[in-house]
Write an enzyme that holds these catalytic residues in place. Structure first.
Site, mmCIF file in Angstrom:
data_model
loop_
_atom_site.group_PDB
_atom_site.id
_atom_site.type_symbol
_atom_site.label_atom_id
_atom_site.label_comp_id
_atom_site.label_asym_id
_atom_site.label_seq_id
_atom_site.Cartn_x
_atom_site.Cartn_y
_atom_site.Cartn_z
ATOM 1 N N LYS A 24 0.831 -1.211 0.000
ATOM 2 C CA LYS A 24 0.000 0.000 0.000
ATOM 3 C C LYS A 24 0.864 1.260 0.000
ATOM 4 O O LYS A 24 0.666 2.166 -0.817
ATOM 5 C CB LYS A 24 -0.924 0.006 1.224
ATOM 6 C CG LYS A 24 -1.912 -1.144 1.272
ATOM 7 C CD LYS A 24 -2.852 -1.036 2.456
ATOM 8 C CE LYS A 24 -2.120 -1.119 3.785
ATOM 9 N NZ LYS A 24 -1.418 -2.395 3.996
ATOM 10 N N GLU A 84 2.190 6.889 11.328
ATOM 11 C CA GLU A 84 3.328 6.497 10.498
ATOM 12 C C GLU A 84 4.545 6.134 11.349
ATOM 13 O O GLU A 84 4.742 6.667 12.439
ATOM 14 C CB GLU A 84 3.714 7.638 9.558
ATOM 15 C CG GLU A 84 2.798 7.812 8.382
ATOM 16 C CD GLU A 84 3.020 6.741 7.337
ATOM 17 O OE1 GLU A 84 3.918 6.886 6.500
ATOM 18 O OE2 GLU A 84 2.288 5.738 7.376
ATOM 19 N N ARG A 85 5.360 5.243 10.812
ATOM 20 C CA ARG A 85 6.661 4.981 11.428
ATOM 21 C C ARG A 85 7.589 6.160 11.115
ATOM 22 O O ARG A 85 7.517 6.740 10.040
ATOM 23 C CB ARG A 85 7.264 3.684 10.876
ATOM 24 C CG ARG A 85 6.372 2.474 11.062
ATOM 25 C CD ARG A 85 6.908 1.276 10.267
ATOM 26 N NE ARG A 85 6.002 0.137 10.359
ATOM 27 C CZ ARG A 85 4.981 -0.081 9.554
ATOM 28 N NH1 ARG A 85 4.728 0.787 8.567
ATOM 29 N NH2 ARG A 85 4.207 -1.141 9.692
#
Length: 471
Positions: A169, A195-196
């Site tokens: 994705k 998010e990382r």
């Protein structure tokens, strides 16, 4: 990452908007205001240095509010002061944000200078009135063959990338940024929900190196932040996007990764507030919270807002409430298949499960519709024949069925594509293919003009003529 509140947004300190903390339970803070009760969704600042940001979530009584913290509450104790800022949560808007990376409060997190002389707007805003909304039927070409052919995106529409963990994705999102931003005349806004930090840094560096950062804004609520911050970062990003659409009169490309983490943050907030969970443990307000975000993503007479959203599907179960509620808001659905990913068929878009409301003869044209339906029909027939092939072998099929299998296998391999954003992983140069070329190539494959070419020559190419050179 800094979570400081902009100096321009600090509240006036007065006796009537002062309160005190009476309870702290993780990210939930109860406060008493003897003079004036803050309204729901008001921003409060707690602690002796007003460093902890709270949002009023519930009224417990005539003088008590329950708040959700958007910053860490370590060190906050009972009896410490709480100030009513007099405003809801706000986000900075304006041209000064172009090329910058900010958090949910509008504080810069890219090691650049702080934002100065910017306007702040409330992040909770109603969608535009229906009379101002505009629905078009213009295609949004991406340069990715399988998307442009089988599930075309709509300019001013919402597309969802559905898939489980590890099926690609985020890779498709970053490729869309690469392909679109270079030739896209509007503003690109990337919203990272949960998010990382590695992904945020990589995206910022790639956009800077590609020279497209000056027309983009990056907004992040990272994975290590409290659920309140992750829950509100999408609203902050939309407030910035709405400014560029309504005030600057520019088209906006809004990319969100990941809508499921927005739902997940809402479930965490709901649980912290003590609400009884609904189906599969989600919050009972899942539908209305998601609609509150999604309905703001629309086009108006001032400009178009096109959105592409990644949606994590838990355990690859598309009936999961988070995925099912998201489906209702989208004009195009790109379902990513773990089976195709395991076969190395990237992008792993499932051509039979993906669909777009634009794929009709009146919108895309008779030729495009006919070729897309023929490709989908060929791949569906091949899918039905796979069980027979597994049991009896390919040799037991009729000549017509064998021809269908060979045609479908070539189409599957042709619809793979090397991406620009994965060149350093795969060693293959990325390509962007115009829709007209994709239609011509698929028509040739459907007419068996390439029946004598080896299948592998069609794997990970751009134009069909590249397979001839490979063969």
């Amino acid at each position: 990452m800094s979570s400081t509140v902009p100096l321009s947004a600090q509240p006036p300190i007065a006796a009537e908007n002062a309160g005190a903390v009476i309870a702290v339970r993780g990210s939930v803070v109860d406060a008493r205001f003897p003079s004036r009760l803050p309204p729901l969704r008001q921003r409060l600042l707690a602690g002796r240095r007003s460093e902890i940001v709270l949002e009023v979530n519930e009224h417990l009584g005539a003088d008590t509010v329950r708040n959700i913290a958007l910053t860490a509450t370590q060190g906050l104790a009972r009896g410490e002061p709480v100030w009513d800022s007099g405003t809801p949560l706000t986000a900075p808007v304006g041209p000064a944000l172009l090329g910058r990376m900010v958090n949910v409060f509008g504080a810069t997190i890219d090691d650049g200078s702080p934002l100065v002389e910017v306007e702040y707007r409330a992040i909770h805003r109603p969608p535009p009135p229906l009379r101002q909304q505009q629905i078009g039927r213009e295609r949004f070409e991406t340069g990715i063959k399988v998307i442009d052919l089988l599930c075309p995106l709509e300019r001013g529409g919402k597309a969802g990338l559905f898939g489980g963990a590890g099926v690609g994705k985020t890779v498709i999102i970053t490729e869309l940024i690469h392909n679109m931003v270079g030739r896209y005349q509007g503003v690109s806004l990337f919203c990272g929900i949960g998010e990382r930090c590695r992904e945020a840094e990589e995206l910022h560096r790639e956009m800077r190196d590609a020279g497209v950062l000056d027309q983009a804004v990056l907004v992040f609520g990272q994975m290590d932040e409290p659920p309140g911050a992750r829950f509100r970062v999408g609203h902050a990003a939309l407030t910035i996007a709405e400014y560029f659409r309504d005030v600057a009169h520019r088209d906006v490309l809004l990319l969100i990764d990941n809508i499921f983490r927005f739902v997940q943050a809402g479930a965490e907030v709901s649980g912290l507030m003590g609400r009884l969970p609904s189906r599969v443990g989600y919050q009972p307000t899942l539908g209305s919270e998601l609609a509150e975000l999604e309905e703001r993503i629309c086009s108006t007479v001032n400009g178009a807002m096109t959105s592409v959203q990644a949606v994590y599907v838990p355990a690859d179960d598309f009936t999961d409430p988070a995925a099912a509620h998201t489906f209702a808001h989208l004009s195009a659905v790109l379902a990513l298949s773990r089976q195709r990913a395991s076969q190395g068929l990237y992008p792993a878009v499932d051509p039979l499960a993906s669909d777009s409301k634009l794929l009709t003869p009146t919108v895309v044209g008779e030729r495009h519709y006919r070729i897309a339906q023929a490709v989908r029909r060929t791949l569906a027939e091949y899918e039905e024949l796979k069980d027979i092939i597994a049991m009896l072998g390919l040799e037991e099929l009729s000549p017509a069925d064998r021809a269908t299998v060979y045609r479908a296998r070539r189409l599957e391999r042709y619809l793979t594509q090397p991406f620009f954003t994965t060149e350093h992983f795969t060693g293959r140069a990325g390509v962007s293919v115009p829709l007209a070329q994709t239609l011509d190539d698929c028509e040739r494959l459907l007419n068996d003009e390439c029946a004598d070419w080896p299948e592998q020559a069609l794997y990970m190419i751009g134009r069909l003529d590249e397979a001839r050179r490979c063969g």
